[in-house]
Design an enzyme around this catalytic site. Structure first.
Site, PDB file in Angstrom:
ATOM      1  N   MET A  32       0.847  -1.200   0.000  1.00 35.37           N
ATOM      2  CA  MET A  32       0.000   0.000   0.000  1.00 35.37           C
ATOM      3  C   MET A  32       0.884   1.251   0.000  1.00 35.37           C
ATOM      4  O   MET A  32       1.092   1.890   1.030  1.00 35.37           O
ATOM      5  CB  MET A  32      -0.921  -0.018   1.218  1.00 35.37           C
ATOM      6  CG  MET A  32      -1.745  -1.289   1.345  1.00 35.37           C
ATOM      7  SD  MET A  32      -2.885  -1.270   2.742  1.00 35.37           S
ATOM      8  CE  MET A  32      -1.736  -1.231   4.133  1.00 35.37           C
ATOM      9  N   ASP A  33       1.362   1.626  -1.181  1.00 36.14           N
ATOM     10  CA  ASP A  33       2.344   2.696  -1.291  1.00 36.14           C
ATOM     11  C   ASP A  33       1.703   3.958  -1.874  1.00 36.14           C
ATOM     12  O   ASP A  33       0.820   3.878  -2.733  1.00 36.14           O
ATOM     13  CB  ASP A  33       3.490   2.229  -2.200  1.00 36.14           C
ATOM     14  CG  ASP A  33       4.708   3.131  -2.103  1.00 36.14           C
ATOM     15  OD1 ASP A  33       4.850   3.835  -1.086  1.00 36.14           O
ATOM     16  OD2 ASP A  33       5.518   3.127  -3.049  1.00 36.14           O
ATOM     17  N   GLY A  34       2.188   5.110  -1.411  1.00 38.14           N
ATOM     18  CA  GLY A  34       1.762   6.375  -2.008  1.00 38.14           C
ATOM     19  C   GLY A  34       0.944   7.268  -1.108  1.00 38.14           C
ATOM     20  O   GLY A  34       0.461   8.309  -1.560  1.00 38.14           O
TER      21      GLY A  34
END
Length: 265
Positions: A32-34
Site C-alpha cells: 500500500m504505497d503512495g
C-alpha cells in the site's frame, strides 16, 4: 443516496458477482504505497494521507471479500519506517492503535465477513498500547474462519526469512552436521510467518504508486507463479476500477493454463 450513486453501487455489485463466477485468487498481497505523495498532491497533511490509506484498505478488503478471496496480505508498516520523523511515526502508531480496535469490533468489517486478523512482523518493536490493540484485535477475530487478513507491521522480508531460519535451528534441524541437508527451501518456507498462520501460496502481488520494486515485502513468497502488478495509482485512490483489469488478467492466465494442461494430457 442519490439515484446515480445507487445505480453505481448496483453495477459494482453486479460486476463483482460476474468476476466471482470465474477463477478467484486464493491470496492477494497489497503493498500500500503512495499515502504521503497522495497527501502532498492533495494539499493535505501526511497524517491525513495515512488516514485515507486506511479507508482505502477497508474499501479494497470489502471488494476482496465479496469476490471470495480467501486471504489478503497488506504491508502496513516497514521496520525501516521507524527511521521516519518521530512525529510521523507517532501519528502512524496512534492511527494503527485506533483502527485496529475499530476494524475488529463486533459488527465491523472483519466481523461482517468472518475475517481472521493476523498481525505479522516484529511486534516487540511496537509501542505497548499498539501491542495491546494487536492482541485484542487478533483475539476478537480468532473465531472467524471464512477469510484471513494478514497485516504486516512492523515487517520486512529479510526479518521474516531470518526469523524462519532461526526457528529451524531452534527446532533442532541443524543440531549436528548430519542434519545440514534438512535445511532447504521447504523447511524455511514452513517456518515463515505467513506459513505459520496457514497462508496459501501468493497468487497476485500488487504495488501501488508507480514504484517498481518489492521493497522488502513478500520477497520469498513471490515465486514464478505469482502475478506481479505495479500500478501508478496512489494507494488512497486505489479501488475497483484498478483491481478489475488485474483480476481479468489473472483469470485469463488461469484459463489459458487450463487449456494448455488439457492439450498436454
Amino acid at each position: 443516496m442519490s439515484l446515480f450513486s445507487w445505480l453505481q453501487t448496483q453495477l459494482s455489485l453486479l460486476l463483482l458477482a460476474v468476476l466471482a463466477a470465474g477463477p478467484v485468487p486464493r491470496h492477494v498481497a497489497f503493498e500500500m504505497d503512495g499515502n504521503r505523495r497522495y497527501a502532498r498532491k492533495s494539499g493535505k497533511r501526511v497524517e491525513e494521507g495515512h488516514t485515507a490509506g486506511f479507508y482505502a484498505l477497508r474499501r479494497v478488503l470489502e471488494i476482496c471479500m465479496r469476490l471470495k478471496v480467501g486471504c489478503v496480505t497488506v504491508y502496513a508498516f516497514s521496520i525501516e519506517n521507524f527511521n521516519r520523523s518521530p512525529a510521523e511515526v507517532d501519528a502512524l502508531m496512534k492511527l494503527a492503535e485506533e483502527k485496529l480496535r475499530e476494524i475488529s469490533r463486533h459488527g465491523a468489517l472483519l466481523d461482517k465477513y468472518g475475517v481472521r486478523l493476523n498481525v505479522l512482523g516484529n511486534k516487540s518493536l511496537l509501542p505497548p498500547a499498539v501491542q495491546a490493540a494487536v492482541e485484542e484485535a487478533e483475539g476478537l477475530t480468532r473465531h472467524n474462519n471464512k477469510a484471513v487478513l494478514n497485516l504486516c507491521m512492523p515487517y520486512t522480508s529479510r526479518h521474516e526469512i531470518t526469523t524462519a531460519v532461526e526457528s529451524v535451528v531452534r527446532h533442532g534441524l541443524f543440531s549436528d552436521g548430519a542434519n545440514v541437508s534438512k535445511i532447504n527451501e521447504q523447511t524455511i518456507d514452513d517456518h515463515l510467518m505467513t506459513s505459520l498462520v496457514g497462508t496459501p501460496p501468493l497468487d497476485i502481488f500488487i504495488r501501488t504508486s508507480g514504484v517498481k520494486r518489492l521493497s522488502g515485502f513478500m520477497q520469498w513468497q513471490c515465486c514464478e507463479h505469482t502475478q506481479i502488478q505495479m500500478i501508478d495509482t496512489y494507494w488512497p485512490d486505489f479501488g475497483l476500477s484498478d483491481l478489475v483489469p488485474i483480476l481479468l488478467d489473472y483469470q485469463r492466465k488461469v484459463w489459458t493454463m487450463g487449456r494448455t494442461s488439457a492439450k498436454a494430457s
